[in-house]
Design a protein around this motif. Structure first.
Motif, PDB file in Angstrom:
ATOM      1  N   GLU A 293       0.805  -1.212   0.138  1.00  0.00           N
ATOM      2  CA  GLU A 293       0.387  -0.273  -0.111  1.00  0.00           C
ATOM      3  C   GLU A 293       0.670   1.478  -0.123  1.00  0.00           C
ATOM      4  OE1 GLU A 293      -3.063  -0.667   3.080  1.00  0.00           O
ATOM      5  OE2 GLU A 293      -3.977  -2.269   2.529  1.00  0.00           O
ATOM      6  N   GLY A 294       2.241   1.078  -0.175  1.00  0.00           N
ATOM      7  CA  GLY A 294       2.798   2.113  -0.470  1.00  0.00           C
ATOM      8  C   GLY A 294       3.443   3.237   1.190  1.00  0.00           C
ATOM      9  N   ASN A 295       3.270   2.167   1.702  1.00  0.00           N
ATOM     10  CA  ASN A 295       3.419   2.897   3.128  1.00  0.00           C
ATOM     11  C   ASN A 295       4.486   2.153   3.651  1.00  0.00           C
ATOM     12  OD1 ASN A 295       0.944   4.395   4.057  1.00  0.00           O
ATOM     13  ND2 ASN A 295      -0.357   2.485   4.046  1.00  0.00           N
ATOM     14  N   VAL A 296       5.426   3.238   4.779  1.00  0.00           N
ATOM     15  CA  VAL A 296       6.674   1.944   5.171  1.00  0.00           C
ATOM     16  C   VAL A 296       6.269   1.756   5.955  1.00  0.00           C
ATOM     17  CG1 VAL A 296       9.115   2.911   6.475  1.00  0.00           C
ATOM     18  CG2 VAL A 296       7.867   4.370   5.033  1.00  0.00           C
ATOM     19  N   ALA A 297       6.366  -0.236   5.963  1.00  0.00           N
ATOM     20  CA  ALA A 297       6.314  -1.230   7.843  1.00  0.00           C
ATOM     21  C   ALA A 297       7.316  -0.753   8.462  1.00  0.00           C
ATOM     22  CB  ALA A 297       5.664  -2.167   6.518  1.00  0.00           C
ATOM     23  N   TYR A 298       8.814  -1.046   7.818  1.00  0.00           N
ATOM     24  CA  TYR A 298       9.484  -1.377   8.472  1.00  0.00           C
ATOM     25  C   TYR A 298      11.020  -0.600   8.162  1.00  0.00           C
ATOM     26  CZ  TYR A 298      13.935  -3.737  10.427  1.00  0.00           C
ATOM     27  OH  TYR A 298      14.724  -4.185  11.392  1.00  0.00           O
ATOM     28  N   SER A 299      11.350   0.177   9.321  1.00  0.00           N
ATOM     29  CA  SER A 299      12.652   0.782   8.871  1.00  0.00           C
ATOM     30  C   SER A 299      13.719   0.957  10.031  1.00  0.00           C
ATOM     31  CB  SER A 299      12.085   2.129   8.343  1.00  0.00           C
ATOM     32  OG  SER A 299      14.063   3.162   8.627  1.00  0.00           O
ATOM     33  N   GLY A 300      14.817   0.578  10.088  1.00  0.00           N
ATOM     34  CA  GLY A 300      15.588   0.180  11.004  1.00  0.00           C
ATOM     35  C   GLY A 300      16.606  -0.213  10.681  1.00  0.00           C
ATOM     36  N   PRO A 301      17.879  -0.581  11.733  1.00  0.00           N
ATOM     37  CA  PRO A 301      19.328  -1.905  11.502  1.00  0.00           C
ATOM     38  C   PRO A 301      18.761  -2.396  12.254  1.00  0.00           C
ATOM     39  CG  PRO A 301      19.033  -0.269  13.644  1.00  0.00           C
ATOM     40  CD  PRO A 301      17.911  -0.018  12.988  1.00  0.00           C
ATOM     41  N   THR A 302      19.221  -3.789  11.636  1.00  0.00           N
ATOM     42  CA  THR A 302      18.754  -4.968  11.539  1.00  0.00           C
ATOM     43  C   THR A 302      20.272  -5.693  11.665  1.00  0.00           C
ATOM     44  OG1 THR A 302      16.946  -5.179  10.093  1.00  0.00           O
ATOM     45  CG2 THR A 302      18.062  -7.290  10.903  1.00  0.00           C
ATOM     46  N   ILE A 303      20.082  -6.782  12.435  1.00  0.00           N
ATOM     47  CA  ILE A 303      21.405  -7.711  13.405  1.00  0.00           C
ATOM     48  C   ILE A 303      21.400  -8.146  12.097  1.00  0.00           C
ATOM     49  CG2 ILE A 303      22.610  -8.442  14.965  1.00  0.00           C
ATOM     50  CD1 ILE A 303      22.382  -5.930  15.789  1.00  0.00           C
ATOM     51  N   PHE A 304      23.077  -8.627  11.484  1.00  0.00           N
ATOM     52  CA  PHE A 304      23.162  -9.840  10.709  1.00  0.00           C
ATOM     53  C   PHE A 304      24.376 -10.543  11.263  1.00  0.00           C
ATOM     54  CE2 PHE A 304      21.265  -9.594   6.067  1.00  0.00           C
ATOM     55  CZ  PHE A 304      20.330  -9.353   6.852  1.00  0.00           C
ATOM     56  N   ALA A 309      35.188 -15.359   9.505  1.00  0.00           N
ATOM     57  CA  ALA A 309      36.565 -14.061   9.681  1.00  0.00           C
ATOM     58  C   ALA A 309      36.275 -12.476   8.601  1.00  0.00           C
ATOM     59  CB  ALA A 309      37.797 -14.730   9.810  1.00  0.00           C
ATOM     60  N   THR A 310      35.562 -13.627   7.537  1.00  0.00           N
ATOM     61  CA  THR A 310      35.597 -12.199   7.103  1.00  0.00           C
ATOM     62  C   THR A 310      33.422 -11.273   6.524  1.00  0.00           C
ATOM     63  OG1 THR A 310      33.752 -13.851   5.043  1.00  0.00           O
ATOM     64  CG2 THR A 310      36.454 -13.708   4.540  1.00  0.00           C
ATOM     65  N   PHE A 311      33.398 -11.406   7.815  1.00  0.00           N
ATOM     66  CA  PHE A 311      32.334 -10.982   8.272  1.00  0.00           C
ATOM     67  C   PHE A 311      31.029 -11.729   6.987  1.00  0.00           C
ATOM     68  CE2 PHE A 311      32.269  -9.140  12.013  1.00  0.00           C
ATOM     69  CZ  PHE A 311      33.607  -9.189  13.074  1.00  0.00           C
ATOM     70  N   LEU A 312      30.884 -12.331   6.265  1.00  0.00           N
ATOM     71  CA  LEU A 312      29.750 -12.383   5.586  1.00  0.00           C
ATOM     72  C   LEU A 312      28.850 -13.056   6.419  1.00  0.00           C
ATOM     73  CD1 LEU A 312      28.299 -13.479   2.838  1.00  0.00           C
ATOM     74  CD2 LEU A 312      29.011 -15.916   3.064  1.00  0.00           C
ATOM     75  N   SER A 313      27.792 -11.921   6.848  1.00  0.00           N
ATOM     76  CA  SER A 313      27.165 -12.461   7.495  1.00  0.00           C
ATOM     77  C   SER A 313      25.795 -12.860   6.951  1.00  0.00           C
ATOM     78  CB  SER A 313      26.251 -10.770   8.613  1.00  0.00           C
ATOM     79  OG  SER A 313      27.566 -10.044   8.598  1.00  0.00           O
ATOM     80  N   PHE A 314      24.678 -13.612   8.114  1.00  0.00           N
ATOM     81  CA  PHE A 314      23.405 -13.578   8.046  1.00  0.00           C
ATOM     82  C   PHE A 314      22.286 -13.279   8.661  1.00  0.00           C
ATOM     83  CE2 PHE A 314      19.815 -16.837   8.221  1.00  0.00           C
ATOM     84  CZ  PHE A 314      19.371 -17.120   7.182  1.00  0.00           C
ATOM     85  N   GLY A 315      21.168 -12.922   8.117  1.00  0.00           N
ATOM     86  CA  GLY A 315      20.248 -12.681   9.210  1.00  0.00           C
ATOM     87  C   GLY A 315      18.814 -12.008   8.567  1.00  0.00           C
ATOM     88  N   PHE A 333      24.434 -10.661   3.726  1.00  0.00           N
ATOM     89  CA  PHE A 333      25.068  -9.453   4.003  1.00  0.00           C
ATOM     90  C   PHE A 333      26.550  -9.889   4.022  1.00  0.00           C
ATOM     91  CE2 PHE A 333      27.920  -6.044   5.981  1.00  0.00           C
ATOM     92  CZ  PHE A 333      27.132  -4.666   5.075  1.00  0.00           C
ATOM     93  N   ALA A 334      27.624  -8.678   2.559  1.00  0.00           N
ATOM     94  CA  ALA A 334      28.608  -8.915   2.703  1.00  0.00           C
ATOM     95  C   ALA A 334      29.723  -7.246   2.037  1.00  0.00           C
ATOM     96  CB  ALA A 334      28.732  -9.744   1.290  1.00  0.00           C
ATOM     97  N   PRO A 335      29.993  -7.634   3.646  1.00  0.00           N
ATOM     98  CA  PRO A 335      31.291  -5.970   3.557  1.00  0.00           C
ATOM     99  C   PRO A 335      32.060  -5.468   2.575  1.00  0.00           C
ATOM    100  CG  PRO A 335      31.914  -7.090   5.344  1.00  0.00           C
ATOM    101  CD  PRO A 335      30.774  -7.667   4.609  1.00  0.00           C
ATOM    102  N   THR A 336      31.915  -6.252   1.887  1.00  0.00           N
ATOM    103  CA  THR A 336      33.147  -5.967   0.377  1.00  0.00           C
ATOM    104  C   THR A 336      32.413  -7.096  -0.330  1.00  0.00           C
ATOM    105  OG1 THR A 336      34.525  -5.069   2.249  1.00  0.00           O
ATOM    106  CG2 THR A 336      35.455  -5.672  -0.303  1.00  0.00           C
ATOM    107  N   TYR A 337      31.809  -6.770  -1.106  1.00  0.00           N
ATOM    108  CA  TYR A 337      31.078  -7.780  -2.063  1.00  0.00           C
ATOM    109  C   TYR A 337      31.938  -8.706  -3.198  1.00  0.00           C
ATOM    110  CZ  TYR A 337      27.819  -9.340  -5.898  1.00  0.00           C
ATOM    111  OH  TYR A 337      27.499 -10.324  -6.754  1.00  0.00           O
ATOM    112  N   ARG A 356      26.941  -5.458   0.460  1.00  0.00           N
ATOM    113  CA  ARG A 356      26.205  -5.897  -0.468  1.00  0.00           C
ATOM    114  C   ARG A 356      24.836  -6.696   0.459  1.00  0.00           C
ATOM    115  NH1 ARG A 356      26.502  -5.808  -6.170  1.00  0.00           N
ATOM    116  NH2 ARG A 356      28.130  -4.925  -5.794  1.00  0.00           N
ATOM    117  N   LEU A 357      23.391  -6.145  -0.331  1.00  0.00           N
ATOM    118  CA  LEU A 357      23.197  -7.561   1.292  1.00  0.00           C
ATOM    119  C   LEU A 357      22.046  -8.367  -0.165  1.00  0.00           C
ATOM    120  CD1 LEU A 357      20.897  -4.938   2.479  1.00  0.00           C
ATOM    121  CD2 LEU A 357      22.123  -6.462   3.777  1.00  0.00           C
ATOM    122  N   SER A 358      21.812  -9.549  -0.087  1.00  0.00           N
ATOM    123  CA  SER A 358      21.948 -10.892  -0.802  1.00  0.00           C
ATOM    124  C   SER A 358      20.549 -11.191   0.090  1.00  0.00           C
ATOM    125  CB  SER A 358      22.389 -11.659  -1.812  1.00  0.00           C
ATOM    126  OG  SER A 358      21.679 -12.472  -2.440  1.00  0.00           O
TER     127      SER A 358
END
Lengths: 511, 332
Positions: A293-304, A309-315, A333-337, A356-358
């Motif tokens: 419906e075009g409304n912002v339903a979520y906005s904010g930080p999410t913990i991944f 050790a490369t900090f490829l993260s999952f969330g 999430f990859a800090p350096t893709y 990058r987020l995938s």
């Protein structure tokens, strides 16, 4: 029964059992050590999990059988050393026992003849033994007598060390128990720029002691102003973290003045008797989700959560407020893709250079309303449907910084706004630590006495016969060092007339 | 010299140490092989190799050469004994040299990394080899340990090979949780205790072998086992070395370790797999000391000490390979 429990044999078996019982705790993940891994393990082994649960294998060190072993061991130990304290006390006050009739049958025996009168030899023996820190009993030496003996004993500290060590085991256990009964340990993840106040509701996970009271939480609050990591930027260990620093502002209590502190890995923050430790870090991407419906339903930080050790993260991003249907995102999430066909997406460096987020996107019912607790790091997928592309493949959002991608069928859109780091803090109170440490230290002193003090008895008898004096020496060793022979040689040598030529033994002296 | 040079120097010194240990091993093996043709051990004069008679401890003079051997006037046996003795001395000299090279390797490694050189398994293994060689050499004279020569040099070669082939890692900085002077204290104590326990385990193993052999000793036997000191001597050496190692291990595992863990991880004892196994090792060696002081349990005590060694090795190698991801100690 009591005899049997306090025997050395039983104590040894219990010791070995204790060692054996500790093993499973290193093989199966432990609730108190790493609750997340326990969860993963249970998910991966659904058949074994309930059996292991029943056996207490996820909390070995609190389990009935582990406790049973160490409690039996403690009983055996106390039952062993309490009577020994009494015996030791008595032994301390008695004089060294008199010389047995026949010294020659003792394990170490030396004899020689001399021209000196018996009393002179015995006086010298008393002096030498005293000088070698023996407690000397001269009861059997009389002035002018032709026969007499000296008894001596040393090494009383060994048994004292023994007893001290065994007492210290109990002291350590008491310290340990105080810590786990009256202390607490909790962990919380705080995103840079956000704050934390020390109350129970703010913790992500919290392990209270049995007698924990919420008053034990010091009423401080803190905010993470900045978080920096130095990385190794060249060489074979590229990407290895060199140092972590979290700059934080804290108040010891509401209304108190704000202070700054640079929190580092080996440098905890101390507030009253609560300690704040920096134990982990990772990335929290800020994502904005608009619904159909075009409304912002979520906005904010999410913990991944970082996976390596490369900090490829999952969330997981859960959007329960989205309309008409709830939405969810799950992915990496990859800090350096980085990307190769074989590995898929990976992270080339743990610092943020090309984030990058995938993500895969879902819609349906998140299952949050049925009351069952859910992990914020996992999705309940029973009532969720994956978004598909027109040709029927999974719809994947590959977002770089600032990018927005629309979901199919006008279900909404996802924007990757920015990324911040988070820190994982552990806050704990461990009373009884000093008791435990003190216990181990006195235990160590006890062990040193017990291992290196040599308790032994020595007797010297001198009997005059036809103008010659026969000097007999004998010793009894109760330590495990077996070097009494050398000691007797040394004694024999110092008792001979110092001036007598050729009386010096040829053997090399050993200690 | 820059860090890269130092690292190369360290690697070269370690490789040389391994080679010299191997030569020492060969010399000791040659010594014992030659000794086979000598008359029965322990019965003649002061025996060249071990010289410890059963009854009296005062004849113990491992390096004593029969007095008549000087000037070549002695019998053939004595000449031969002298020769055997020289091989043994060469073995010890080579072990000293290898130990020095090993020390240089550890030192230059530390200089290259600008930190204490025991931050990972490779460094722990090389420092540990130096430690047990040092324990052996320090006690060599005092306890007449020359019979341990082939075992020490052989094990040193094996450990260094393992270190170079499997565990080797280039010089790297420490992960942040290791930035603490407690690392220096904790690990140095762990290395020392490991060195002592290793020598102790060698003596215990030889004790068990010798004990078995004594049950069915054939008169005139001249092999390595027959020439070992009497089992009571082996047992005593084992006990003394363990007694040296145990308090150090107590300090490393139960004092320095927890204090550091308190700073680094916020708890002094957390049942991390490495901690669990350090505790297991401690309990087993405590059991060893208790068994050793119980009459009639000496054989069992020796077995327990070998079990202790096994747990120590498992803690060092096994934990990292089996539970690496689950252990906070996965770097070391």
């Amino acid at each position: 029964m009591w005899r049997q429990l306090t025997s050395m044999r039983t104590a040894l078996i219990l010791l070995l059992l204790l060692a054996l019982a500790a093993v499973p705790g290193s093989v199966v993940p432990q609730d108190r050590v790493d609750a997340i891994r326990v969860g993963q393990w249970k998910n991966a082994n659904p058949t074994l999990a309930p059996i292991y649960e029943k056996l207490g294998l996820f909390s070995v060190y609190n389990s009935v059988w582990f406790s049973a072993i160490y409690i039996l061991l403690m009983v055996s130990l106390v039952g062993c050393f309490v009577p020994r304290i009494r015996i030791y006390w008595r032994a301390l006050r008695t004089r060294p026992p008199r010389a047995p009739k026949n010294l020659a049958v003792l394990p170490e025996f030396r004899s020689f003849e001399t021209d000196e009168p018996a009393e002179i030899v015995l006086d010298r023996a008393g002096g030498v033994l005293h000088g070698r820190r023996y407690r000397v009993n001269m009861d059997d030496r009389e002035d002018g007598a032709t026969v007499g003996s000296v008894a001596a004993q040393r090494g009383y500290l060994r048994e004292a060390g023994n007893l001290l060590f065994h007492v210290s085991v109990v002291v350590v256990l008491v310290g340990f128990a105080i810590g786990s009964l009256y202390g607490f340990r909790g962990a919380v993840i705080v995103v840079k720029g956000q704050g934390f106040s020390n109350s129970l509701s703010q913790y992500d996970d919290f392990v209270p002691g049995s007698f924990f009271d919420s008053d034990d939480l010091a009423p401080f609050n803190l905010a993470i102003d900045d978080f920096n990591i130095d990385y190794q930027r060249n060489g074979p260990n590229l990407g290895m973290p060199l140092d972590f620093t979290a700059d934080l502002t804290y108040q010891e209590a509401p209304g108190e003045s704000a202070r700054n502190y640079a929190l580092k890995v080996n440098k905890p923050l101390q507030v009253d008797d609560n300690s704040v430790f920096l134990v982990g870090n990772g990335y929290a991407p800020y994502v904005t989700v608009r619904d159909g419906e075009g409304n912002v339903a979520y906005s904010g930080p999410t913990i991944f959560l970082p996976q390596d050790a490369t900090f490829l993260s999952f969330g997981v991003v859960k959007v329960p407020d989205a309309l008409p249907e709830q939405l969810a995102l799950e992915g990496s999430f990859a800090p350096t893709y980085g990307f190769t066909m074989e590995r898929g997406m990976f992270s080339a460096f743990p610092d943020v250079t090309d984030p990058r987020l995938s993500l895969l996107a879902y819609r349906g019912d998140l299952g949050l309303d049925d009351g069952a607790p859910q992990s914020v790091y996992g999705l309940e997928k029973d009532e969720l449907k994956r978004f598909k592309t027109e040709d029927g493949r999974d719809f994947r959002l590959d977002l770089s910084l600032g990018e927005t991608i629309k979901l199919p069928e006008n279900a909404g859109s996802v924007t990757f706004d920015r990324v911040e780091r988070f820190v994982r803090l552990q806050i704990s109170k461990t009373p009884g630590m000093g008791v435990a440490l003190g216990g181990v230290v006195i235990g160590l002193l006890g062990v040193l006495c017990s291992l290196f003090v040599r308790p032994r008895r020595a007797w010297v008898r001198a009997s005059e016969n036809d103008g010659r004096t026969l000097v007999e020496l004998a010793g009894l060793d109760r330590s495990s060092n077996d070097d009494l022979g050398d000691e007797m040689d040394l004694l024999a040598r110092s008792l001979r007339e110092p001036a007598a030529p050729g009386s010096e033994p040829q053997e090399r002296e050993q200690s | 010299m820059n860090a890269a040079d130092l690292e190369v120097l360290s690697n070269n010194a370690l490789a040389s140490a391994a080679v010299v240990f191997f030569l020492a091993f060969v010399a000791h093996i040659w010594e014992w092989a030659q000794a086979r043709s000598l008359p029965e051990a322990g019965r003649t004069r002061k025996s060249v190799l071990v010289g410890v008679d059963v009854g009296s401890r005062r004849t113990a003079s491992a390096v004593a050469v029969p007095s008549g051997a000087h000037g070549g006037t002695g019998s053939v046996d004595e000449k031969k004994a002298l020769k055997v003795d020289i091989y043994g001395r060469i073995g010890i000299a080579l072990t000293v040299l290898a130990g020095l090279l090993n020390f240089v390797a550890v030192l230059t490694r530390g200089l290259a990394a600008e930190r204490v050189p025991w931050g990972n398994m490779y460094e722990f293994a090389t420092a540990g080899t130096f430690a047990f060689t040092a324990v052996y050499l320090l006690l060599l004279r005092r306890y007449e340990l020359r019979w341990l020569g082939p075992v020490v040099s052989g094990v040193a070669v094996a450990v260094l090979m393992l270190a170079v082939l499997i565990l080797h890692e280039p010089v790297a900085p420490l992960v942040p949780s290791l930035h603490s002077y407690w690392l220096v204290i904790h690990v140095i104590a762990a290395v020392m205790a490991t060195g002592a326990f290793t020598v102790g385990a060698m003596a215990s193993a030889l004790f068990l072998i010798k004990k078995r052999a004594e049950g069915r000793e054939t008169p005139g036997a001249t092999g390595y086992i027959a020439r070992l000191p009497h089992s009571s001597v082996l047992d005593r050496v084992a006990f003394r070395v363990h007694a040296f190692g145990f308090p150090i291990w107590t300090f490393a595992a139960l004092i320095a370790g927890p204090i550091w863990a308190q700073y680094a991880w916020g708890r002094y004892w957390g049942w991390d797999p490495k901690e669990v196994w350090a505790f297991i090792t401690w309990v087993i060696y405590a059991a060893y000391l208790h068994a050793r002081s119980t009459a009639g349990w000496k054989g069992k005590a020796a077995v327990i000490s070998l079990v202790g060694m096994a747990t120590l090795l498992f803690n060092f190698i096994g934990i990292n390979y089996f539970f690496g991801a689950g252990s906070l100690h996965s770097y070391a």
